[in-house]
Scaffold this motif. Structure first.
Motif, short mmCIF file in Angstrom:
data_model
loop_
_atom_site.label_atom_id
_atom_site.label_comp_id
_atom_site.label_asym_id
_atom_site.label_seq_id
_atom_site.Cartn_x
_atom_site.Cartn_y
_atom_site.Cartn_z
N HIS A 112 -10.59 -8.12 -0.77
CA HIS A 112 -8.83 -8.76 -1.01
C HIS A 112 -8.97 -8.37 -3.04
N ARG A 172 -0.95 -7.05 -2.90
CA ARG A 172 -2.77 -7.36 -2.86
C ARG A 172 -2.77 -6.00 -1.97
N ILE A 195 -6.58 -4.37 0.65
CA ILE A 195 -7.71 -5.18 0.56
C ILE A 195 -8.25 -3.51 0.45
N TYR A 197 -15.85 -5.16 2.30
CA TYR A 197 -14.44 -5.07 2.34
C TYR A 197 -13.73 -6.15 0.93
#
Length: 285
Positions: free
Chosen positions: A175, A164, A166, A173
């Motif tokens: 994800h 992952r 960000i 933002y």
């Protein structure tokens, strides 16, 4: 004459979390100290155990967000739920352990272009721990991360499943998950808090609006060990390995669906439960 328009968001009383029952439900036997290790361990066990599912809206049943109802459904009845229930339970568990937590809102982007404005109908959990901000999310369907993520930008973060990161664009933002070599947006955040009244409003839309995904699609998922993901989307069941390769199986009947729910997700429903899903021919009204 004055008009009192204030009202509680739920008619049911709040209840403290039975932490032992929660840990038994997710088979968590690790430390209860406020630490990064504890946070990661709880998140992973939760996502591996409690399935994401939207069966109640398809059965015309209300989705309640008070702590007593969430505990009854997800812990004692051994059901699953979606983000408001899943992350509501996680929020309660971390609070009970002494973590500093806050509920945050987000807009889901899975299946939508970034420029499309989607409803603010997703709940995530922010944690302040050891001088760092973290995000945990046990309720984003078949892509719920199996570890907490540091709230830092542009740094890939491995988890027991997908990597992952960000990223930030302007004041927003995102994800993202690395899926078969490509970064894909999961949701958009402003880091704005989402108090219970806002979650109640969003939950009402999610579970009752005729145009909501949760009233039109059947979605059940759970993470499994070794990077595997199990997913039921409408009339298709799939097992996706750690490389992103999925073995898919078309479900041919309601009874077969019920058998798969019990075997792979631990959800036991009666054949008499009236499930209606427009996207599934043999469940269409």
């Amino acid at each position: 004459m004055s008009l009192n328009i204030s009202a509680p968001v739920s008619d049911l009383p709040e209840a403290p979390l039975d932490l032992d029952a929660y840990f038994s439900r997710i088979a968590y036997t690790g430390s209860r100290e406020v630490s990064v290790e504890t946070l990661h361990g709880i998140v992973e066990r939760h996502v591996l155990t409690i399935p994401f599912e939207n069966l109640d809206p398809l059965m015309q049943r209300p989705v309640r967000l008070d702590s007593a109802s969430i505990q009854q459904k997800l812990i004692h009845d051994r059901r699953g739920g979606y983000c408001f229930e899943q992350n509501g339970l996680l929020l309660l568990a971390l609070e009970t352990l002494g973590f500093e937590v806050r509920p945050l809102s987000a807009r889901v982007k899975i299946g939508y272009p970034r420029e499309q404005v989607t409803p603010r109908t997703h709940l995530i959990v922010r944690i302040e721990l050891e001088g760092m901000s973290w995000l945990a999310d046990v309720g984003v369907g078949g892509l719920s991360p199996t570890a907490a993520l540091r709230l830092v930008t542009d740094e890939p973060q491995p988890t027991p499943h997908e990597t992952r990161r960000i990223v930030k664009s302007g004041s927003l933002y995102y994800h993202q998950a690395l899926l078969q070599g490509e970064w894909q947006d999961l949701y958009e955040m402003t880091l704005e808090e989402m108090p219970l009244i806002d979650r109640e409003v969003a939950n009402w839309f999610t579970s009752t609006h005729p145009g909501s995904r949760f009233r039109n699609l059947l979605m059940v998922s759970r993470a499994a060990p070794d990077g595997v993901r199990l997913t039921m989307l409408n009339d298709e069941f799939s097992i996706r390995d750690a490389n992103g390769v999925a073995k898919k199986h078309l479900i041919g009947s309601k009874q077969e669906m019920l058998d798969l729910l019990a075997e792979h997700f631990g959800v036991n429903l009666s054949p008499d439960d009236p499930i209606v899903c427009p996207a599934v021919p043999w469940l269409a009204e």
